[in-house]
Design an enzyme around this catalytic site. Structure first.
Site, mmCIF file in Angstrom:
data_model
loop_
_atom_site.group_PDB
_atom_site.id
_atom_site.type_symbol
_atom_site.label_atom_id
_atom_site.label_comp_id
_atom_site.label_asym_id
_atom_site.label_seq_id
_atom_site.Cartn_x
_atom_site.Cartn_y
_atom_site.Cartn_z
ATOM 1 C CG ASP A 283 155.810 166.288 80.458
ATOM 2 O OD1 ASP A 283 156.467 165.902 81.441
ATOM 3 O OD2 ASP A 283 156.312 166.369 79.320
HETATM 4 C C1 BGC Z 1 159.491 165.514 80.159
HETATM 5 C C2 BGC Z 1 158.901 164.127 80.231
HETATM 6 C C3 BGC Z 1 159.381 163.414 81.455
HETATM 7 C C4 BGC Z 1 159.078 164.249 82.676
HETATM 8 C C5 BGC Z 1 159.455 163.588 83.987
HETATM 9 C C6 BGC Z 1 159.379 166.271 81.456
HETATM 10 O O1 BGC Z 1 160.121 167.441 81.416
HETATM 11 O O2 BGC Z 1 158.846 166.236 79.137
HETATM 12 O O3 BGC Z 1 159.211 163.423 79.074
HETATM 13 O O4 BGC Z 1 158.781 162.146 81.543
HETATM 14 O O5 BGC Z 1 159.758 165.479 82.568
HETATM 15 O O6 BGC Z 1 160.790 163.500 84.173
#
Ligand code: BGC
Length: 756
Positions: A283
């Protein structure tokens, strides 16, 4: 003899290797890999965002173009539009040594530009074909705009409405969550990833992110393996079974090891036990965050992540800046990096990017495929099916199309909060406010409007919810003056429609709340409206289950609409005026108060079960609250009524691995045609680990004309009777099973059978 003896394992081994290579190696990818330097392989593991998207962490990537040229980037996100994506691919193809195309990712959680309801809303439709078609529509729009890789479905089970991200998932139940996970993967990926209208899906967030302690985002998770396997892991596995191309690790730790560096999770469970063949991405900066978790410096945590089986590092550049050093110091093998790189190149191959890196850069497509009338109509339909009628006081709904309506509330003439959280690709300005929708659907209605209240009068809360370009503004007028104006507005009305609830960003990522009631400013307005004695309909927006016991006790009707998306106003009007009879059912229990959390239908009996409606000392209950939720899982009303009868089971005794069919009759006994989500719950009477009181094990959405009956059959497969025992073996144990069938998780009509 002895030769043969030795030969067998060797044969088996070579068979295993050839099976592995058949699955995992592609000649084109192998040729490419053989030409790559260690630096270039590490480059493929790097995912950057040039800053056009949403930054949820502290870092936004720098010098992206130079890095692509240097072969230091495997994928980008936050870039969209066929021209821009072509430009990015051209930088890679024309300027980097090996001309490797880029993955172009995005967060398309509930529609691309044609935003449909938040996932918790879509789940409430219990309509798998609809959910699949919604994902397919999102894929068609996103690929038209250059995207080939989506960070969805989010399948985290959550039983804690304080957690703002409950809005992004399917709710509390692993059975329903698994069905939805499959439908979404199928919708995004279609039959063939090479098709330019499909994109690679990502199952996230592996794993257990919905069980963060106290509902506080990014917090720790500590859970028994038995609970994980039975309750929280099935939807991730279902996505894997459906062929999901990639998986994203979660921010939380599991058993003390952050998911991003958790070898048990990524390698033993995901790859070895579940047979996942795709690649795993972290993530946003979750590799780096392992330092804050307390696991060492960037080099140490990056090495831990790659050694755990992580393939791609989102934004944090820990892999890019430290892996080579770790190889030189013997902390990471080059083989580990080659394997990760192979997985990413394989994904690019599956998407057909090596055949044509510009296949998602067709400039004629956006106009044909994005925000079309057909897509908007689909979003409207999805929204109508996501609404849950929680209460219909004196059957005031549906409304007459020529009624005099006093429309009130901070969300009644609003565009900012229609789309809901995590809709970065949508444009709030394109959404239909409720006022406009009512006028569209009922041009003869006499509608007056007053705002009546701010979403909140708490400046601190409002400013904390101002993110992603969305603002929660506080009107300068005094709260009492606003209420007085609203009351004045109701004077000539037949009915009051109050559009109230949460702003989009009061739910979602980093939006945990310890109080999940309707904000105070609006409570005051609602009470004043109820005091008028006129019929009041609350149209309730939220990204989570709310605690609304007080409002429920007022003489009001309540239609829960989540955040309905770009067609919000039209869809709400369709349901308020009865063009669509509501059929949504809750997929997460609504607690009476925060103290009941976590609350879910598949809780256990305990050794001291409390009676349902009365209090008894020394039983498992509360002194100051009822035990049951305000609305149980699976609950939702219709403008008509359904009666269940004549339950039957086709076999009273079954052998191991045998299936059984449960049949029953459903009759539409009310005055409207309508749909019903019929639900089947199973109770395993006796087993080696304490069973849940009941668990969802089947459902169907059926349509019945008024007066019509239907005989429905729901099969229970052998797997439906199985669970993970204390040795984590998936077994069904002999004994009695009780089946409950009905319109929500309190269903009482039952039958039973025995497993031999
Ligand atoms: C979130 C994810 C997301 C990623 C990219 C993160 O803060 O937890 O769900 O896909 O950002 O935008």
């Amino acid at each position: 003899m002895s030769h043969t003896y030795k030969l067998i394992p060797l044969l088996l081994l070579s068979f295993a290797i050839s099976k592995m290579s058949a699955q995992e190696t592609i000649p084109e990818v192998e040729t490419l890999l053989s030409k790559m330097t260690l630096d270039e392989k590490i480059g493929q593991l790097n995912l950057l965002t040039p800053g056009g998207g949403i930054a949820t962490g502290s870092v936004v990537s720098e010098n992206v173009e130079a890095k692509i040229k240097a072969g230091q980037v495997g994928g980008l996100f936050g870039v969209s539009g066929p021209e821009k994506v072509r430009q990015a691919q051209e930088i890679a193809i024309k300027n980097s040594r090996l001309k490797i195309p880029l993955l172009i990712g995005s967060d398309i959680i509930h529609g691309y530009k044609t935003t449909y309801p938040i996932p918790l809303g879509v789940a409430s439709s219990w309509n798998m074909e609809l959910i699949e078609s919604a994902a397919k529509m999102a894929a068609k729009e996103a690929t038209a705009d250059g995207i080939n890789w989506n960070f969805s479905p989010m399948v985290d089970i959550s039983r804690d409405a304080r957690w703002g991200r409950i809005s992004e998932g399917s709710g509390e139940d692993p059975y329903l969550g698994s069905a939805i996970a499959k439908a979404m993967v199928k919708g995004y990926q279609g039959e063939d990833l090479k098709n330019a209208y499909t994109m690679m899906a990502t199952v996230k967030h592996l794993a257990l992110y919905g069980a963060v302690e106290a509902g506080r985002d990014y917090n720790s998770v500590d859970m028994s393996k038995v609970k994980m396997y039975n309750q929280y892991l099935p939807p991730y596995q279902a996505a894997v079974d459906a062929g999901v191309g990639s998986a994203m690790t979660s921010f939380n730790d599991i058993d003390g090891i952050p998911a991003t560096g958790n070898k048990w999770l990524i390698t033993d469970l995901l790859r070895k036990q579940w047979g996942f063949k795709g690649f795993v991405v972290s993530d946003y900066t979750s590799v780096n965050e392992m330092t804050a978790h307390g696991l060492g410096d960037l080099q140490a945590v990056s090495a831990q992540a790659i050694n755990a089986g992580l393939d791609m590092d989102m934004v944090g550049e820990g892999f890019l800046t430290t892996l080579k050093k770790s190889v030189q110091e013997g902390k990471v093998t080059e083989e580990a990096i080659t394997i990760a790189c192979r997985r990413i190149l394989t994904a690019k191959h599956q998407l057909g990017l090596f055949d044509d890196p510009y296949k998602y850069s067709d400039t004629s497509r956006p106009k044909k495929d994005i925000l079309t009338a057909e897509n908007r109509a689909a979003a409207r339909k999805i929204a109508t099916q996501s609404f849950v009628l929680l209460k219909n006081e004196n059957n005031v709904l549906p409304l007459q199309k020529d009624a005099k309506i006093a429309l009130v509330g901070p969300l009644a003439n609003d565009k900012n909060n229609m789309l809901g959280t995590w809709a970065p690709t949508g444009d709030p300005q394109l959404s239909i406010p409720v006022l406009e929708g009512l006028k569209n659907v009922a041009p003869k209605a006499k509608i007056t409007y007053a705002k009546g209240a701010n979403i909140t009068n708490d400046p601190e809360l409002a400013s904390r919810a101002n993110v992603f370009g969305l603002r929660v503004d506080i009107d300068k007028r005094s709260p009492d003056a606003m209420i007085a104006e609203a009351l004045q507005n109701t004077k000539n009305a037949d009915v009051i429609v109050a559009v109230v609830g949460e702003a989009s960003e009061l739910a979602g990522e980093a939006a945990s709340r310890t109080e999940i009631s309707i904000p105070k400013s609006q409570k005051k307005l609602i009470n004043a409206l109820a005091d008028t004695g006129k019929p009041v309909v609350l149209v309730l927006f939220s990204g989570r289950p709310l605690t609304i016991a007080e409002e429920f006790n007022l003489p009001v009707s309540i239609l829960q609409v989540w955040n309905p998306g770009v067609e919000a106003g039209n869809a709400i009007a369709d349901v308020l005026f009865g063009d669509y009879n509501p059929s949504g059912k809750l997929t997460a229990s609504w607690p009476r108060n925060v103290g009941q959390i976590p609350i879910y239908h598949s809780m256990k009996n305990t050794g001291r079960p409390a009676p349902t409606h009365t209090f008894e000392k020394f039983k498992s209950n509360y002194l100051d609250s009822e035990l049951s939720p305000l609305f149980p899982f699976g609950y939702g009303l219709s403008y008509t009524t359904f009666e269940y009868s004549a339950i039957a089971v086709d076999k009273k005794k079954i052998a191991q691995d045998e299936a059984v069919n449960i049949s029953f009759t459903v009759k539409n006994t009310g005055n409207y045609d309508g749909e019903e989500v019929v639900q089947l719950y199973l109770k395993d009477e006796v087993r080696s680990i304490t069973p849940p009181k009941r668990q969802l094990k089947g459902f169907k959405k059926i349509f019945l004309k008024k007066g019509e009956s239907q005989r429905v059959t729901i099969p229970l497969s052998a797997n439906d009777l199985k669970f993970y025992n204390s040795e984590l073996k998936f077994v069904a144990e002999p004994g009695k099973f009780i089946v409950f069938v009905g319109g929500n998780s309190n269903a009482e009509m039952s039958t039973e059978f025995e497993l031999e």
